[in-house]
Design an enzyme around this catalytic site. Structure first.
Site, short mmCIF file in Angstrom:
data_model
loop_
_atom_site.label_atom_id
_atom_site.label_comp_id
_atom_site.label_asym_id
_atom_site.label_seq_id
_atom_site.Cartn_x
_atom_site.Cartn_y
_atom_site.Cartn_z
N ASP A 10 0.83 -1.20 0.00
CA ASP A 10 0.00 0.00 0.00
C ASP A 10 0.87 1.26 0.00
O ASP A 10 2.05 1.22 0.35
CB ASP A 10 -0.87 0.05 1.26
CG ASP A 10 -1.97 -1.00 1.28
OD1 ASP A 10 -2.00 -1.86 0.38
OD2 ASP A 10 -2.78 -0.97 2.23
N HIS A 61 -5.91 2.09 -3.95
CA HIS A 61 -5.89 2.37 -2.51
C HIS A 61 -6.79 3.57 -2.22
O HIS A 61 -7.75 3.47 -1.46
CB HIS A 61 -4.47 2.61 -2.03
CG HIS A 61 -4.30 2.61 -0.54
ND1 HIS A 61 -5.03 1.79 0.30
CD2 HIS A 61 -3.48 3.32 0.28
CE1 HIS A 61 -4.67 1.99 1.56
NE2 HIS A 61 -3.74 2.93 1.58
N HIS A 65 -5.74 9.99 1.22
CA HIS A 65 -5.55 8.96 2.25
C HIS A 65 -6.31 9.35 3.51
O HIS A 65 -5.73 9.86 4.48
CB HIS A 65 -4.06 8.78 2.54
CG HIS A 65 -3.72 7.46 3.16
ND1 HIS A 65 -4.09 7.12 4.45
CD2 HIS A 65 -3.06 6.39 2.67
CE1 HIS A 65 -3.66 5.92 4.72
NE2 HIS A 65 -3.01 5.44 3.66
N HIS A 154 3.98 -2.10 2.92
CA HIS A 154 3.88 -0.77 2.33
C HIS A 154 5.15 -0.43 1.57
O HIS A 154 6.25 -0.64 2.09
CB HIS A 154 3.65 0.29 3.41
CG HIS A 154 2.39 0.08 4.20
ND1 HIS A 154 2.31 -0.82 5.24
CD2 HIS A 154 1.16 0.65 4.09
CE1 HIS A 154 1.08 -0.80 5.75
NE2 HIS A 154 0.37 0.09 5.07
#
Length: 208
Positions: A10, A61, A65, A154
């Site tokens: 991610d 994703h 964010h 990640h």
């Protein structure tokens, strides 16, 4: 190999860390799935081209964010729709979606249904955002390495991270792949896993 599992990443693409992750994956002969941030994808389209050219999957994703439990249903839909549009313009047709922090709400599920996206969680969390040594992360992951597993890592430094780089994640990859293969498991992209994928994280929401 008698079984399969998926390694997933991610918060990228990152101009420093994504190439290093891709280098190691190439060295060990593994293909993975990258859940990308659309704004970063726009800035670094060559990294997505390199990943997809090597057989890795590109998935969504987010655009921003943000936790979905702090967004309205319309904001969630708009964020995902914009992200898909950005990836589409870059030549990537994303079908899987992992939300920031793995938070899934009713609005998330409705957006996924409307946009034809499959929500994907994980079964084993490296918690690499903590910045711990690769050996510590490998020990944490080991109990959850099994057939049909989905491993969370990640390739970028996202909000809430306690580290300033992904070097330990890079160091983790080769021993993690060795552990998988010692258990007769071959890492493959999510699209090659059979059965039902986890649609949420298995424990308390944490990390990035």
């Amino acid at each position: 190999m008698s079984g399969k599992l998926s390694l997933t990443f991610d918060d990228g693409p990152d101009p420093v860390w994504t190439p290093r992750v891709l280098d190691v994956l190439e060295e060990v002969g593994v293909r993975a799935t990258f859940f990308v941030v659309a704004t970063l994808a726009e800035r670094h389209p060559s990294l997505l081209r390199r990943a997809s050219g090597a057989g890795h999957e590109i998935a969504l994703h987010c655009t921003r964010h943000l936790r979905h439990d702090r967004m309205t249903a319309s904001e969630i839909y708009a964020d995902a729709e914009k992200g898909l549009r950005v990836l589409g313009k870059l030549g990537h047709d994303a079908g899987d979606w992992r939300t920031p922090w793995g938070v899934v709400t009713g609005g998330t599920k409705k957006a996924a249904e409307d946009l034809g996206l499959r929500l994907v969680g994980w079964t084993a969390d490296s918690e690499d955002w903590r910045g711990e040594p690769s050996k510590v992360m490998l020990s944490r992951l080991a109990p959850g390495i099994g057939p049909g597993g989905v491993v969370l890592m990640h390739d970028g430094v996202g909000p809430g991270s306690l580290r300033d780089g992904c070097g330990e994640t890079v160091e983790l990859l080769a021993p993690l792949v060795s552990l998988c293969r010692s258990r007769d498991l071959e890492p493959v992209p999510l699209g090659e896993l059979s059965g039902v994928l986890p649609d949420r994280n298995p424990g308390p929401v944490a990390g990035v």
